[in-house]
Design an enzyme around this catalytic site. Structure first.
Site, short mmCIF file in Angstrom:
data_model
loop_
_atom_site.label_atom_id
_atom_site.label_comp_id
_atom_site.label_asym_id
_atom_site.label_seq_id
_atom_site.Cartn_x
_atom_site.Cartn_y
_atom_site.Cartn_z
N SER A 1 0.84 -1.19 0.00
CA SER A 1 0.00 0.00 0.00
C SER A 1 0.88 1.26 0.00
O SER A 1 1.63 1.46 -0.94
CB SER A 1 -0.96 -0.07 1.19
OG SER A 1 -1.96 0.92 1.10
N ASP B 1 -10.11 -4.01 -5.44
CA ASP B 1 -9.45 -3.08 -4.51
C ASP B 1 -10.21 -1.75 -4.55
O ASP B 1 -10.25 -1.10 -5.60
CB ASP B 1 -8.00 -2.89 -4.95
CG ASP B 1 -7.18 -2.09 -3.96
OD1 ASP B 1 -7.77 -1.28 -3.22
OD2 ASP B 1 -5.94 -2.25 -3.93
N HIS C 1 -8.02 -4.72 -1.10
CA HIS C 1 -6.75 -4.04 -0.80
C HIS C 1 -5.89 -4.87 0.16
O HIS C 1 -4.67 -4.73 0.17
CB HIS C 1 -7.03 -2.66 -0.21
CG HIS C 1 -5.85 -1.73 -0.28
ND1 HIS C 1 -5.34 -1.25 -1.47
CD2 HIS C 1 -5.06 -1.20 0.69
CE1 HIS C 1 -4.31 -0.47 -1.23
NE2 HIS C 1 -4.11 -0.43 0.07
C1 MLT Z 1 -2.99 4.05 1.91
O1 MLT Z 1 -3.99 3.88 2.59
O2 MLT Z 1 -1.89 3.98 2.38
C2 MLT Z 1 -3.20 4.34 0.48
O3 MLT Z 1 -3.95 3.39 -0.05
C3 MLT Z 1 -1.97 4.43 -0.29
C4 MLT Z 1 -1.26 5.69 0.00
O4 MLT Z 1 -1.86 6.61 0.55
O5 MLT Z 1 -0.06 5.77 -0.32
#
Ligand code: MLT
Length: 220
Positions: free
Chosen positions: A117, A167, A198
């Site tokens: 992520s 996702d 996700h």
């Molecule tokens: C997160 O929740 O971290 C996002 O999906 C990805 C990000 O903000 O880099």
């Protein structure tokens, strides 16, 4: 005060420019992994995953320096999926410097990044802005970190991108744009889309383990 530190605290190192954990490897022929956690994680989050997907490999795991409501991240975002790209570039440079420091301190080769992520996004940004720092990357649920990245030379570097078909955070079109950016830079890209969201699944771990076992061993 005479406190006995707990095991986790004792293994977290604050000597270099990122709070981090380093676990030496037992397999001298394996590429070290740079483990990059998701939003709200820390340097301990992916250690177990690292041990599972690359047994015996040295693990370097920094904690993101940006706090979002107390949750560590690797760069600032303006809102979900909308990134502060100036900060992305600044933080990728900071992370690249840290990898250099850690390589000197621990005597390790250029690592393969394994990011989830937000950690996958900073890994992609580091590949695109400081390609010399990483030997390759496993990007778990990554999206485009920079709309217009500099021309990078990623020839010879392998990248495994694992996306989720459902996702809610990373649209298919966005992952496809990241594939296009990395491929245009010359990376050997293996992109799989799994029937998941996700979060990580067993299939992610299996694919990452197989890919790492087949890719880029250190020269004998
Ligand atoms: C997160 O929740 O971290 C996002 O999906 C990805 C990000 O903000 O880099």
């Amino acid at each position: 005060m005479n406190e006995v530190p707990n095991e986790e605290a004792a293994m977290t190192d604050t000597a270099l420019s990122f709070v981090h954990r380093f676990e030496p490897g037992t397999d001298a022929g394996a590429r070290p992994l740079l483990l990059l956690h998701g939003t709200g994680g820390d340097e301990s989050d992916l250690i177990q995953l690292g041990r599972m997907i690359a047994p015996g490999t040295a693990l370097l795991s920094p904690r993101g320096k940006v706090l979002e409501g107390g949750a560590p991240r690797f760069f600032r975002r303006l809102r979900e999926g909308v990134f502060d790209e100036e900060d992305v570039r600044f933080r990728a440079a900071e992370l690249a410097d840290f990898v250099g420091e850690a390589r000197a301190a621990y005597g390790i080769a250029a690592p393969i990044a394994v990011g989830f992520s937000n950690g996958a996004n900073i890994a992609a940004a580091t590949l695109l802005t400081h390609p010399e720092v990483l030997a390759g990357a496993v990007l778990l649920r990554a999206m485009v970190p920079l709309a217009d990245p500099p021309a990078a030379d990623l020839r010879g570097k392998g990248v495994l991108l694992l996306s989720g078909a459902v996702d809610p955070i990373v649209p298919e079109e966005n992952a496809a744009r990241l594939v296009a950016q990395l491929t245009a830079a010359g990376a050997r890209l293996d992109h799989r889309t799994l029937p998941v969201g996700h979060g990580l699944s067993q299939a992610d771990l299996n694919l990452a383990r197989q890919w790492l076992a087949a890719s880029q061993p250190l020269a004998a």
